[in-house]
Write a protein that holds these residues in place. Structure first.
Motif, PDB file in Angstrom:
ATOM      1  N   ASN A  39     109.928 -71.494  19.924  1.00 39.89           N
ATOM      2  CA  ASN A  39     110.242 -70.836  18.653  1.00 39.89           C
ATOM      3  C   ASN A  39     109.195 -71.200  17.616  1.00 39.89           C
ATOM      4  OD1 ASN A  39     112.567 -69.925  19.855  1.00 39.89           O
ATOM      5  ND2 ASN A  39     113.973 -71.056  18.548  1.00 39.89           N
ATOM      6  N   PHE A  40     109.093 -70.378  16.572  1.00 35.85           N
ATOM      7  CA  PHE A  40     108.214 -70.721  15.453  1.00 35.85           C
ATOM      8  C   PHE A  40     108.803 -70.174  14.150  1.00 35.85           C
ATOM      9  CE2 PHE A  40     106.651 -66.664  17.073  1.00 35.85           C
ATOM     10  CZ  PHE A  40     106.438 -65.910  15.930  1.00 35.85           C
ATOM     11  N   ALA A  41     108.545 -70.903  13.070  1.00 37.34           N
ATOM     12  CA  ALA A  41     108.987 -70.505  11.723  1.00 37.34           C
ATOM     13  C   ALA A  41     110.450 -70.072  11.679  1.00 37.34           C
ATOM     14  CB  ALA A  41     108.085 -69.387  11.189  1.00 37.34           C
ATOM     15  N   PRO A  42     111.376 -70.872  12.194  1.00 29.04           N
ATOM     16  CA  PRO A  42     112.779 -70.433  12.254  1.00 29.04           C
ATOM     17  C   PRO A  42     113.452 -70.295  10.902  1.00 29.04           C
ATOM     18  CG  PRO A  42     112.604 -72.750  12.850  1.00 29.04           C
ATOM     19  CD  PRO A  42     111.200 -72.232  12.745  1.00 29.04           C
ATOM     20  N   ARG A  43     112.921 -70.935   9.885  1.00 32.86           N
ATOM     21  CA  ARG A  43     113.558 -70.854   8.560  1.00 32.86           C
ATOM     22  C   ARG A  43     112.839 -69.882   7.620  1.00 32.86           C
ATOM     23  NH1 ARG A  43     114.406 -75.598  10.715  1.00 32.86           N
ATOM     24  NH2 ARG A  43     112.300 -76.354  10.286  1.00 32.86           N
ATOM     25  N   ASN A  44     111.842 -69.196   8.123  1.00 31.01           N
ATOM     26  CA  ASN A  44     111.126 -68.214   7.321  1.00 31.01           C
ATOM     27  C   ASN A  44     111.795 -66.847   7.494  1.00 31.01           C
ATOM     28  OD1 ASN A  44     109.193 -66.242   6.369  1.00 31.01           O
ATOM     29  ND2 ASN A  44     107.651 -67.847   6.438  1.00 31.01           N
ATOM     30  N   ARG A  45     112.567 -66.437   6.495  1.00 30.50           N
ATOM     31  CA  ARG A  45     113.345 -65.198   6.608  1.00 30.50           C
ATOM     32  C   ARG A  45     112.468 -63.952   6.627  1.00 30.50           C
ATOM     33  NH1 ARG A  45     118.779 -66.018   2.822  1.00 30.50           N
ATOM     34  NH2 ARG A  45     119.556 -67.905   3.899  1.00 30.50           N
ATOM     35  N   ILE A  72     121.983 -60.104  23.388  1.00 25.56           N
ATOM     36  CA  ILE A  72     122.490 -60.335  22.030  1.00 25.56           C
ATOM     37  C   ILE A  72     121.418 -59.902  21.031  1.00 25.56           C
ATOM     38  CG2 ILE A  72     123.194 -62.100  20.366  1.00 25.56           C
ATOM     39  CD1 ILE A  72     124.381 -63.685  22.670  1.00 25.56           C
ATOM     40  N   SER A  73     121.799 -59.143  20.028  1.00 26.25           N
ATOM     41  CA  SER A  73     120.842 -58.661  19.033  1.00 26.25           C
ATOM     42  C   SER A  73     120.208 -59.808  18.262  1.00 26.25           C
ATOM     43  CB  SER A  73     121.536 -57.714  18.047  1.00 26.25           C
ATOM     44  OG  SER A  73     120.648 -57.338  17.019  1.00 26.25           O
ATOM     45  N   HIS A  74     118.981 -59.586  17.829  1.00 24.39           N
ATOM     46  CA  HIS A  74     118.216 -60.636  17.145  1.00 24.39           C
ATOM     47  C   HIS A  74     118.830 -61.047  15.805  1.00 24.39           C
ATOM     48  CE1 HIS A  74     116.391 -57.055  15.112  1.00 24.39           C
ATOM     49  NE2 HIS A  74     116.319 -57.882  14.093  1.00 24.39           N
ATOM     50  N   ILE A  75     119.694 -60.229  15.236  1.00 22.32           N
ATOM     51  CA  ILE A  75     120.270 -60.601  13.931  1.00 22.32           C
ATOM     52  C   ILE A  75     121.188 -61.832  14.056  1.00 22.32           C
ATOM     53  CG2 ILE A  75     120.130 -58.221  13.094  1.00 22.32           C
ATOM     54  CD1 ILE A  75     123.190 -58.074  13.388  1.00 22.32           C
ATOM     55  N   HIS A  76     121.595 -62.165  15.278  1.00 24.20           N
ATOM     56  CA  HIS A  76     122.472 -63.322  15.496  1.00 24.20           C
ATOM     57  C   HIS A  76     121.705 -64.592  15.875  1.00 24.20           C
ATOM     58  CE1 HIS A  76     125.921 -60.632  15.340  1.00 24.20           C
ATOM     59  NE2 HIS A  76     125.377 -59.883  16.286  1.00 24.20           N
ATOM     60  N   TYR A  77     120.407 -64.491  16.089  1.00 22.78           N
ATOM     61  CA  TYR A  77     119.653 -65.637  16.604  1.00 22.78           C
ATOM     62  C   TYR A  77     119.698 -66.871  15.700  1.00 22.78           C
ATOM     63  CZ  TYR A  77     117.736 -62.462  20.158  1.00 22.78           C
ATOM     64  OH  TYR A  77     117.582 -61.572  21.201  1.00 22.78           O
ATOM     65  N   PRO A  78     119.549 -66.728  14.380  1.00 22.39           N
ATOM     66  CA  PRO A  78     119.617 -67.943  13.541  1.00 22.39           C
ATOM     67  C   PRO A  78     120.925 -68.709  13.715  1.00 22.39           C
ATOM     68  CG  PRO A  78     118.715 -66.120  12.283  1.00 22.39           C
ATOM     69  CD  PRO A  78     119.206 -65.537  13.576  1.00 22.39           C
ATOM     70  N   ALA A  79     122.026 -67.995  13.879  1.00 25.18           N
ATOM     71  CA  ALA A  79     123.327 -68.657  14.023  1.00 25.18           C
ATOM     72  C   ALA A  79     123.470 -69.327  15.386  1.00 25.18           C
ATOM     73  CB  ALA A  79     124.451 -67.648  13.806  1.00 25.18           C
ATOM     74  N   GLU A 100     109.964 -76.091  19.348  1.00 22.20           N
ATOM     75  CA  GLU A 100     110.023 -75.348  18.086  1.00 22.20           C
ATOM     76  C   GLU A 100     108.929 -75.822  17.142  1.00 22.20           C
ATOM     77  OE1 GLU A 100     113.865 -74.022  15.971  1.00 22.20           O
ATOM     78  OE2 GLU A 100     113.337 -75.911  14.998  1.00 22.20           O
ATOM     79  N   TYR A 101     108.233 -74.863  16.522  1.00 18.22           N
ATOM     80  CA  TYR A 101     107.218 -75.162  15.515  1.00 18.22           C
ATOM     81  C   TYR A 101     107.773 -74.759  14.145  1.00 18.22           C
ATOM     82  CZ  TYR A 101     104.096 -75.646  19.501  1.00 18.22           C
ATOM     83  OH  TYR A 101     103.529 -76.055  20.688  1.00 18.22           O
ATOM     84  N   PRO A 102     107.818 -75.696  13.196  1.00 16.42           N
ATOM     85  CA  PRO A 102     108.454 -75.408  11.901  1.00 16.42           C
ATOM     86  C   PRO A 102     107.834 -74.237  11.152  1.00 16.42           C
ATOM     87  CG  PRO A 102     107.978 -77.752  12.151  1.00 16.42           C
ATOM     88  CD  PRO A 102     107.301 -77.062  13.276  1.00 16.42           C
ATOM     89  N   LYS A 103     106.514 -74.079  11.271  1.00 16.48           N
ATOM     90  CA  LYS A 103     105.823 -72.998  10.562  1.00 16.48           C
ATOM     91  C   LYS A 103     104.956 -72.210  11.538  1.00 16.48           C
ATOM     92  CE  LYS A 103     105.659 -75.389   6.094  1.00 16.48           C
ATOM     93  NZ  LYS A 103     104.784 -75.868   4.991  1.00 16.48           N
TER      94      LYS A 103
END
Length: 356
Positions: free
Chosen positions: A282-288, A309-316, A334-337
Motif C-alpha cells: 500500500n502507499f499513501a493510505p491517509r491521503n484522501r 469489494i468496492s474500493h470505497i470500503h478499503y480504508p475501513a 505500507e508506505y506512508p506517503k
C-alpha cells in the motif's frame, strides 16, 4: 511453466480474514459494492472526459490552455480506468451485473479490450502475483528487469533512470500493440486465452476501429495533423505514466517478494492470502486526494485480498486486515506517503539492474 499451486492450510489465515470482513459488513449493514458515492464519482469523471474531448476537438483553445486540457483529459482517462472500469471488471461497482459489465466496458471506449484485461488482470495477475513467467505485469522484457529470475542485460543498470519513458508509452502500446499480441497469439504470457466467441471478436475489432476514428481520424480532420499529434502524445504519455506508476508501486518495491514455485512439485510455500500480502504494498493510505483519484488502488493489499469489494470500503477494512496481520505475524507492507513508495520503486529498479 505449469500453473503453480498454493499451500493448503486447514484453518487458514484467509478464512479468518474473510470471517472478520464479513462480520464488518453484517454489523454495519453496508453493501460491499460501490453504491451512490461511486455512481456520483463515475458521472463526474465521465462528464469531465466528454467535456474535455468535445472542447479540445471542436472548440480547440489557444496552445497553452490546450496543453493544460490535454493533461486534464489524460487524468480523466486514468481515473475512469482506476475507478469505473477496474471496479466494474471485478464486479464490485454495483450490485447489478449489467451495471458492472457496462462499467468494465468503458475500457473499450478508451481503446483497450475488457476481454484481454479480464484474463491478464483478474485471472492471472490476481492469482499469481509477482510470479515470473506467469504474471504478465512484471514481464517488460527485455527492456526492464523486474525480478531476479529474469535475464540481466548491461543496459538494465540504467533502468532506474529511463523507466519513466517506458511507463509513459504504456497506454499507446496497450491500445496498438499489447492487445493485438494477445489476440493473435491467443495467450497472455504463458497462459492460453479462453476461447473467444463471435461477439468477442466483433467487440474487439469494432471498438479498436472506433478508437481510431474518435482519437485519430476525427481530431485530425478537425484540428489538423500537427495539432492532433501534439495533443495525442501529451494525453497518451501522461495517462500512460500515471497508470503505470500506480500499478508498479503496488508490487515492485523493495519490500515485496517474487516467489517461485518448487521446480519439481510446482508448489509455493505460502497459502494464497499470505502470498498476496508478501507480494503487494500500500502507499499513501491517509491521503484522501490520492485515494479518490486512483480508485483506492493505493490500498492494493485490500484490493488483492478482496477484489469483489468496492474500493470505497478499503480504508475501513484496512484496519481489520492490518490488525489480523499483526495477530498472525504476517507482513503488511505500507508506505506512508506516495513519494516514499516512488523512492522504493526506483531503488528496487536499481537493485534489479545490478544484482546477479
Amino acid at each position: 511453466m505449469a500453473t503453480p499451486k498454493f499451500s493448503n492450510v486447514k484453518h487458514s489465515f484467509h478464512s479468518e480474514l474473510k470471517k472478520r470482513i464479513n462480520q464488518y459488513f453484517q454489523q454495519t449493514g453496508k453493501k460491499s459494492t460501490g453504491g451512490v458515492a461511486l455512481s456520483l464519482k463515475a458521472i463526474l469523471l465521465v462528464s469531465a472526459f466528454i467535456f474535455m474531448y468535445i472542447h479540445l476537438v471542436f472548440f480547440t483553445p489557444p496552445v497553452f490552455w490546450a496543453i493544460v486540457e490535454c493533461v486534464i483529459f489524460a487524468g480523466s482517462i486514468a481515473a475512469i480506468g482506476f475507478n469505473i472500469m477496474h471496479d466494474g471488471a471485478h464486479g464490485s461497482f454495483s450490485k447489478y451485473k449489467w451495471v458492472n459489465e457496462l462499467a468494465a466496458f468503458s475500457l473499450e471506449v478508451l481503446g483497450g479490450s475488457s476481454f484481454m484485461w479480464n484474463m491478464k488482470h483478474n485471472v492471472i495477475h490476481h492469482a499469481y502475483t509477482n510470479i515470473d513467467g506467469i504474471d504478465d505485469d512484471i514481464d517488460i522484457q527485455p527492456w526492464m528487469r523486474m525480478s531476479s529470475t529474469q535475464p540481466k542485460y548491461g543496459f538494465h543498470k540504467y533502468q532506474h533512470r529511463y523507466f519513466w519513458v517506458l511507463y509513459a508509452m504504456l497506454y499507446v502500446l496497450w491500445v496498438f500493440v499489447l492487445d493485438f499480441q494477445k489476440y493473435f497469439k491467443q495467450r497472455v504470457g504463458s497462459m492460453p486465452l479462453k476461447k473467444m466467441s463471435f461477439y468477442d471478436h466483433l467487440v474487439f475489432w469494432g471498438f479498436k476501429l472506433l478508437y481510431v476514428f474518435l482519437f485519430i481520424g476525427l481530431p485530425i480532420y478537425e484540428v489538423g495533423f500537427i495539432s492532433w499529434l501534439v495533443g495525442f502524445l501529451i494525453t497518451t504519455l501522461v495517462a500512460g505514466f500515471v497508470i503505470s506508476i500506480v500499478f508498479q508501486l503496488a508490487h515492485t518495491v523493495e519490500h515485496t517478494h517474487f516467489p517461485m514455485p518448487d521446480a519439481e512439485t510446482g508448489k509455493l510455500d505460502d497459502e494464497w492470502a499470505i502470498h498476496q500480502l508478501k507480494t503487494t504494498a500500500n502507499f499513501a493510505p491517509r491521503n484522501r486526494v490520492i485515494s479518490w483519484f486512483v480508485g483506492g488502488l493505493n490500498f492494493q493489499i485490500e484490493h488483492h485480498l478482496f477484489p469483489k469489494i468496492s474500493h470505497i470500503h478499503y480504508p475501513a477494512i484496512s484496519k481489520i486486515i492490518k490488525q489480523t496481520c499483526a495477530e498472525y505475524d504476517v507482513p503488511y507492507i505500507e508506505y506512508p506517503k506516495m513519494i516514499h513508495a516512488v523512492a522504493s520503486h526506483v531503488s528496487f529498479l536499481k537493485q534489479m539492474g545490478r544484482a546477479a
